[in-house]
Design an enzyme around this catalytic site. Structure first.
Site, mmCIF file in Angstrom:
data_model
loop_
_atom_site.group_PDB
_atom_site.id
_atom_site.type_symbol
_atom_site.label_atom_id
_atom_site.label_comp_id
_atom_site.label_asym_id
_atom_site.label_seq_id
_atom_site.Cartn_x
_atom_site.Cartn_y
_atom_site.Cartn_z
ATOM 1 N N GLN A 103 54.136 36.792 43.905
ATOM 2 C CA GLN A 103 53.895 37.644 45.067
ATOM 3 C C GLN A 103 54.582 37.068 46.297
ATOM 4 O OE1 GLN A 103 49.630 37.654 45.366
ATOM 5 N NE2 GLN A 103 49.369 39.448 44.043
ATOM 6 N N MET B 122 42.746 38.022 38.880
ATOM 7 C CA MET B 122 43.536 38.119 40.123
ATOM 8 C C MET B 122 42.648 38.544 41.298
ATOM 9 S SD MET B 122 46.822 39.959 38.372
ATOM 10 C CE MET B 122 45.805 40.979 37.295
ATOM 11 N N THR C 180 42.533 44.523 40.253
ATOM 12 C CA THR C 180 43.122 44.075 41.511
ATOM 13 C C THR C 180 43.757 45.275 42.183
ATOM 14 O OG1 THR C 180 45.017 42.864 42.438
ATOM 15 C CG2 THR C 180 45.083 43.319 40.090
ATOM 16 N N ASN C 181 43.713 45.303 43.508
ATOM 17 C CA ASN C 181 44.419 46.354 44.242
ATOM 18 C C ASN C 181 45.903 46.050 44.370
ATOM 19 O OD1 ASN C 181 42.330 48.381 45.700
ATOM 20 N ND2 ASN C 181 41.409 46.348 45.600
ATOM 21 N N THR C 182 46.214 44.827 44.820
ATOM 22 C CA THR C 182 47.594 44.471 45.147
ATOM 23 C C THR C 182 48.555 44.674 43.990
ATOM 24 O OG1 THR C 182 46.892 42.879 46.834
ATOM 25 C CG2 THR C 182 49.095 42.577 45.884
ATOM 26 N N CYS D 8 40.684 45.141 48.755
ATOM 27 C CA CYS D 8 40.996 43.958 47.954
ATOM 28 C C CYS D 8 39.723 43.661 47.181
ATOM 29 C CB CYS D 8 41.403 42.780 48.823
ATOM 30 S SG CYS D 8 41.652 41.258 47.887
ATOM 31 N N THR D 9 39.851 43.346 45.909
ATOM 32 C CA THR D 9 38.662 43.266 45.062
ATOM 33 C C THR D 9 37.735 42.126 45.434
ATOM 34 O OG1 THR D 9 40.004 42.105 43.404
ATOM 35 C CG2 THR D 9 39.654 44.473 43.082
ATOM 36 N N GLU D 10 38.194 41.177 46.261
ATOM 37 C CA GLU D 10 37.310 40.086 46.701
ATOM 38 C C GLU D 10 36.567 40.373 48.000
ATOM 39 O OE1 GLU D 10 40.157 38.468 43.898
ATOM 40 O OE2 GLU D 10 40.535 39.452 45.825
#
Length: 229
Positions: free
Chosen positions: A52, A10, A83-85, A196-198
């Site tokens: 989401q 994710m 993932t953060n979200t 956000c991990t990206e």
């Protein structure tokens, strides 16, 4: 060494740095040929993103709860959600598994407080920036959280989903993120969370006039340290 259970995918673009960082930390701390003991469940992010967008967090929570149970059955001692979200459904994950969830915001907040900082800017998906589940966790650590204005939030969110999650790292988007970061600094931010991990695929310390805190790197390292305790 404890076995780490990763819920990834994710997106998978940021799951790869998790695997690398965890193993690099274990090698650094243990030396020799040591690497991490871990198991990974990776989801189809298209399915998660549709949930989401629809606001169907209950179904998203059930999906990740199934992942948590699979990790527990596979021998994981604790869970790292990459993932953060999706920490919005942390309660569903914790309720499903008999092993703890290693929450992503905590090592980030601890690193910020260790530097004596308190007022921080937050970049992430719209869900992370606008909803309370993530900001409240940071506020529990005594942090004051600033987010970009509406146009900045829209830009940050769009780049995550339309570019970074699809492996696109564009100079124009890096420049745009720099502008958003500067606006947060002008509003009083003493540091910026790459929430956000990206995002760390696009910007880093060189792109900010104040310290940046990469949740992916901090989360992965602390998870590896916890596994070795």
């Amino acid at each position: 060494m404890k076995t780490i259970g990763l819920i990834g995918g994710m997106s998978w673009e940021s799951t790869v740095p998790y695997y690398r960082s965890i193993n690099e930390t274990v090698r650094e701390l243990r030396g020799g040929l040591h690497s991490a003991k871990l198991v990974l469940v990776s989801v189809d992010f298209d399915e998660v993103e549709r949930l989401q967008r629809a606001g169907d967090w209950d179904r998203a929570g059930l999906l990740l709860a199934d992942c948590a149970r699979s990790l527990e059955s596979a021998g994981a001692d604790f869970i790292v959600l990459c993932t953060n979200t999706m920490h919005k459904v942390a309660a569903a994950i914790e309720a499903a598994a008999g092993i703890p969830l290693f929450y992503i915001a905590d090592p980030t907040a601890e690193a910020i407080r260790a530097q004596g900082l308190r007022r921080i800017g937050l970049l992430g998906t719209r869900f992370t920036m606008e909803q309370d589940f993530y900001r409240a966790r940071l506020q529990q650590h005594g942090l004051e959280v600033l987010v970009p204005e509406e146009a900045g939030r829209a830009l940050v969110h769009r780049v995550i989903y339309e570019e970074l999650c699809q492996g696109k790292v564009l100079d124009a988007s890096r420049d745009a993120y720099r502008v958003v970061i500067q606006e947060l600094v002008d509003a009083g931010a003493e540091a910026v969370i790459l929430g956000c991990t990206e995002i760390a695929l696009l910007v880093g310390p060189a792109d900010s006039p104040v310290p940046v805190f990469d949740t992916t790197a901090l989360h992965a390292r602390k998870a590896a340290e916890f596994a070795l305790r």
